[in-house]
Design an enzyme around this catalytic site. Structure first.
Site, PDB file in Angstrom:
ATOM      1  N   ALA A 205      13.488 -10.168  19.526  1.00 24.45           N
ATOM      2  CA  ALA A 205      13.967  -8.813  18.746  1.00 24.45           C
ATOM      3  C   ALA A 205      13.985  -7.939  17.680  1.00 24.45           C
ATOM      4  CB  ALA A 205      15.709  -9.526  18.645  1.00 24.45           C
ATOM      5  N   ASN A 206      14.461  -7.466  16.912  1.00 22.70           N
ATOM      6  CA  ASN A 206      14.284  -7.062  14.918  1.00 22.70           C
ATOM      7  C   ASN A 206      15.890  -6.236  14.634  1.00 22.70           C
ATOM      8  OD1 ASN A 206      15.822  -3.974  15.935  1.00 22.70           O
ATOM      9  ND2 ASN A 206      14.177  -3.671  17.118  1.00 22.70           N
ATOM     10  N   ARG A 207      15.366  -6.023  13.355  1.00 19.69           N
ATOM     11  CA  ARG A 207      17.086  -6.296  12.535  1.00 19.69           C
ATOM     12  C   ARG A 207      17.650  -5.341  12.123  1.00 19.69           C
ATOM     13  NH1 ARG A 207      15.968  -9.952   8.737  1.00 19.69           N
ATOM     14  NH2 ARG A 207      13.698 -10.346   8.699  1.00 19.69           N
TER      15      ARG A 207
END
Ligand code: CTP
Length: 407
Positions: A205-207
């Site tokens: 995932a990413n932020r």
């Protein structure tokens, strides 16, 4: 803009009620027909006679007075705009949760006109999570919020919470009536970070929180667009939005293939994964089997495909989250992906980008750059949409210029 407009001016109980007198006067001077409505709290701060004398008709203070048995629907249906200044924490909460406790909150729920609320309260109250959540809920439904200013408050305290200047309140009312510059256009916005499965429980995932994309989508709704949001988040969207829930880059691609051909404007605010596991495992990888080797493969660049296959009538906007050489990198994306605008930010800067409520961006277009310094994501959304409208109108002027005078 205000000439002949029917405006319900709601005044609730805070010390800033005295500034609503000035708001009333300015609206009437600009030619608006102002129907003042005061809550019982407001009458502790200013007299109803003052508003009756200045406004276009006598003040109303109750559901149960006068000859009209349904003043809330009469006023709510007849209004071109409902403006609440000041809006207390109680009125915001009642409006956000559909509680019709008095004439003003009944009108707010009964109207289909645009609504502008101008909160004013002590800093502690303004920063309370309940108030913040109610503001976000109202914003997500397309309500225009005029944020309070910092300055001297009742009792001599200093902080954010003071009602915006009357001139700014009136300007916001004008904007709410005028800002229909995306009327009839279909806008597609992507929001959030994609999640690429490693196995049944783990993802890459990413932020990205999706807040900026959602703020842009709500701004487009406010300005009259038909909006489709392709999102990975749980953030709320106003009822007018067509919402497509996705998780992976591949699901986002499928959704975009369906909606982009009919879009006038595409805004790719989502943080799409650049790499994903090549072989996602169906079940859960057990740790007893040792540390797994995850082989990554590149995802297709969705924005680049959209940019390269664009229709001339479309405006395509990309985002660039950078940690250095922000403008140079953004400009190379603008050219490589055939875009009209790149919204670039330096995510290493304080208060910027992922997970923050604020952002600071540089708008990079073919003709130049424009900085939007640190501000709320809702305010950044206004600046981004303003820029898109500018680009579209300069394209139209160019097209008009290309038509030969003999045609
Ligand atoms: N984007 C996309 N598809 C991808 C990756 C990114 O559509 N697979 C879009 C994002 O939605 C965003 C823009 O491209 O609007 C920014 O992409 P970014 O990943 O920052 O740029 P890259 O081209 O991947 O360049 P780099 O990794 O060098 O920053």
């Amino acid at each position: 803009m205000l000439e002949g407009k029917r405006i319900v001016l709601g005044v609730s109980g805070g010390i800033a009620a005295y500034k609503a007198i000035e708001v009333c006067r300015r609206l009437v001077d600009a030619g608006a027909h102002v129907s003042p409505v005061m809550t019982s709290g407001a009458q502790h701060f200013v007299g109803s006679t003052t508003f009756s004398a200045l406004a276009s008709e006598p003040v109303r203070t109750s559901l149960w007075e006068g000859s009209d048995p349904i003043p809330h629907t009469t006023l709510g249906q007849g209004a071109d705009l409902v403006l609440v200044a000041p809006a207390t924490a109680r009125v915001l909460a009642a409006y956000a949760h559909g509680l019709s406790t008095d004439l003003l909150t009944n009108i707010l729920i009964a109207t289909r006109a645009p609504v502008v609320v101008c909160p004013a309260m002590h800093t502690e109250m303004w920063e309370h999570p309940a108030v913040e959540a109610n503001i976000e809920l109202l914003r997500s439904r397309g309500v225009h919020i005029v944020e309070p200013e910092a300055g001297r408050l009742a009792g001599g305290d200093i902080g954010k919470g003071r009602l915006a200047d009357p001139a700014d309140v009136v300007a916001a009312a004008e904007r709410a009536l005028a800002d229909r510059d995306l009327e009839g256009l279909h806008v597609v916005v992507t929001a959030g970070g994609t999640r690429e499965p490693i196995d049944a429980v783990r993802v890459i995932a990413n932020r990205s929180s999706g807040k900026q994309g959602h703020a842009i989508s709500e701004e487009c709704v406010r300005r009259g667009a038909n909006v489709t949001v392709v999102t990975t988040t749980e953030l709320p969207t106003s009822p007018a939005v067509e919402r497509i829930q996705v998780e992976t880059a591949s699901e986002m691609q499928t959704a975009l293939n369906n909606v982009v051909p009919r879009a006038d404007i595409v805004i790719m605010a989502a943080a799409v994964a650049d790499f994903r596991p090549r072989d996602s495992v169906d079940g859960k990888i057990k740790k007893a089997g040792g540390v797994p080797e995850v082989i990554l493969e590149p995802t297709p660049d969705l924005l680049e495909a959209i940019g390269r296959n664009r229709h001339p009538r479309q405006t395509i906007v990309g985002f660039a989250a950078e940690t250095c050489d922000v403008v140079t990198n953004a400009r190379s994306k603008l050219e490589r992906k055939c875009l009209d605008l790149v919204v670039a930010n330096d995510v290493s800067a304080e208060g910027v980008g992922f997970a923050h409520g604020t952002n600071a961006v540089t708008l990079v277009a073919a003709v130049g750059e424009r900085d939007l310094t640190l501000r709320s994501k809702a305010e950044i959304a206004v600046g981004v949409v303003d820029e898109i409208v500018r680009i579209r109108s300069s394209m139209r002027s160019l097209d008009a210029g290309r038509v030969s005078p003999t045609n």
